[in-house]
Enzyme design. Structure first.
Site, short mmCIF file in Angstrom:
data_model
loop_
_atom_site.label_atom_id
_atom_site.label_comp_id
_atom_site.label_asym_id
_atom_site.label_seq_id
_atom_site.Cartn_x
_atom_site.Cartn_y
_atom_site.Cartn_z
N ASP A 84 2.32 2.03 3.36
CA ASP A 84 3.23 1.02 3.91
C ASP A 84 4.67 1.45 3.68
OD1 ASP A 84 1.02 -0.61 4.41
OD2 ASP A 84 1.28 -1.76 2.56
N HIS A 115 0.87 -1.18 0.00
CA HIS A 115 0.00 0.00 0.00
C HIS A 115 0.91 1.23 0.00
CE1 HIS A 115 -2.45 -3.06 2.13
NE2 HIS A 115 -3.52 -2.43 1.66
#
Length: 439
Positions: free
Chosen positions: A104, A101
């Site tokens: 992340d 993501h």
């Protein structure tokens, strides 16, 4: 390269008799099965979020994991350290892909400007790490569910400004995925659902998310992204009811908005469990509807009503999963991403290796067992025979639209049709499958 995992050189295949906990017992990436190597069949990926972002926290306790990159005062420097350690892990595990993501890999910051700066900085670094290591991006995505702005949804939010923020994240994440050579782009509507119908306009929210997905498709073609767009179904959690409930629900949504040729599904095992389905069912349904794309490999706990995201450990379950995938022709751009996390009490950094090694071996052994089922054709032959009548004149007339209800009523009367029940042979078939798994 980082040397965080200094006890391991590289995980290698040593065979079923090996007692080395840091060796593969069944996963031999170069072993050829049904004309392709294991690596080509499985297309394995490590997820960034559970593996390197999770702190070990849960609903009842703070983080239990000691991760050096999570302790830096400068969040961007911590993200850079995390990337070094992540690619060390990818290389030593010997897998070809990873997934992420946007938040992340980079700290979100306190403004859109900071978000873009941090994200682009880290994409530059990931691009260099990919070039250094040969590790590739299976898919990227945007986290449009964690920030409090998304508490009432992203594209389904009652505020169009929140919709716009989600659009901006997908814009940046898809552009980055293309730049990094990602082979898919995933959309998971973490909060695209409702808590109560008392404050929800279902029709409006469905139209909003439909338009959002159309915009995603439009942007894909605008930037020339050649990867596959994927929606990940999930029935609930964190919302009470999510609009992408299961594969069949997603297909109905795609048909409504004319997207069934543009978007496929990324199926997660634990999400199938939460929806009351088997993992095999969801994959078979996706294949039947021609929207099978990719897999998030994990497992849930039938006794628990939430997403436990444990590593897969059942050859019995995954042999049937592999069988459906092989019947469908295998992956094209998709693969097996381990959307799984170690347990909160698994505090040794090397537990990350144990979790992935065991799961990879489970998939490898399952692949070998399923390949035998495909090669022998016994199971498929029984299914073909069961439906053989539909290849005859009557069956073909019905399917071709050449017989009405009245026509069939006349046939039943004139021919005095009296079909007799035929055994479904379920017990025999279950024994047959077990013979493949355990021999």
């Amino acid at each position: 390269m980082s040397n965080y995992f200094d006890k391991i050189e590289k995980v290698k295949y040593e065979g079923a008799d090996s007692t080395n906990p840091f060796a593969f017992k069944h996963y031999n990436p170069n072993e050829v099965i049904l004309g392709k190597t294991m690596a080509e069949h499985l297309r394995l990926a490590v997820c960034y979020w559970h593996t390197f972002c999770w702190t070990g926290n849960d609903m009842f306790g703070v983080g239990s994991l000691d991760r050096s990159w999570q302790k830096t005062g400068d969040l961007l420097e911590g993200a850079k350290q995390k990337a070094e350690i992540a690619f060390e892990f990818f290389q030593k595990l010997g897998i070809p892909y990873y997934c992420f993501h946007d938040v992340d890999i980079a700290p979100e910051g306190n403004s859109y400007k900071e978000y873009v700066h941090n994200f682009h900085t880290m994409v530059d670094i990931l691009e260099k790490k990919q070039a250094e290591t040969g590790v590739k991006l299976l898919w990227g995505t945007a986290n449009c569910f964690t920030n409090p702005r998304y508490m009432s949804g992203a594209s389904t939010n009652p505020n169009p400004e929140v919709f716009s923020w989600a659009a901006s994240q997908v814009f940046n994440a898809m552009n980055a995925t293309k730049r990094l050579g990602g082979e898919n782009y995933v959309l998971w509507g973490g909060r695209e659902g409702y808590e109560t119908l008392l404050n929800t306009d279902l029709k409006r929210e469905r139209e909003q998310i439909g338009r959002f997905m159309q915009m995603v498709v439009e942007h894909k073609h605008k930037i020339g992204f050649n990867g596959t767009l994927l929606i990940e179904p999930k029935p609930q959690e964190p919302t009470k009811h999510q609009y992408d409930y299961d594969v069949a629900t997603v297909y109905g949504f795609l048909k409504q908005f004319g997207l069934e040729k543009e978007i496929k599904v990324n199926i997660e095992a634990n999400h199938a469990t939460l929806a009351g389905h088997t993992f095999q069912h969801e994959i078979a349904t996706a294949a039947a509807l021609d929207i099978f794309g990719s897999i998030d490999a994990n497992r849930g706990d039938p006794q628990l009503g939430w997403d436990t995201d444990q590593f897969p450990n059942s050859v019995e379950e995954n042999t049937l999963v592999m069988y459906e995938i092989l019947k469908a022709g295998g992956f094209t751009t998709g693969g097996f991403n381990f959307d799984a996390k170690i347990r909160r009490q698994s505090t040794d950094p090397y537990d990350l290796f144990h979790g992935h090694i065991g799961a990879i071996d489970v998939l490898a052994l399952s692949l070998k067992r399923a390949a035998k089922m495909i090669e022998d054709k016994t199971l498929q032959g029984i299914v073909d025979q069961r439906y053989a009548g539909w290849n005859g004149d009557l069956g073909q007339q019905i399917l071709a639209g050449k017989a009405s209800l009245e026509d069939l009523a006349k046939i039943v009367e004139s021919k005095a049709l009296d079909p007799k029940p035929v055994s479904g042979q379920q017990e025999y078939l279950e024994n047959l499958v077990n013979n493949y798994i355990y021999r």
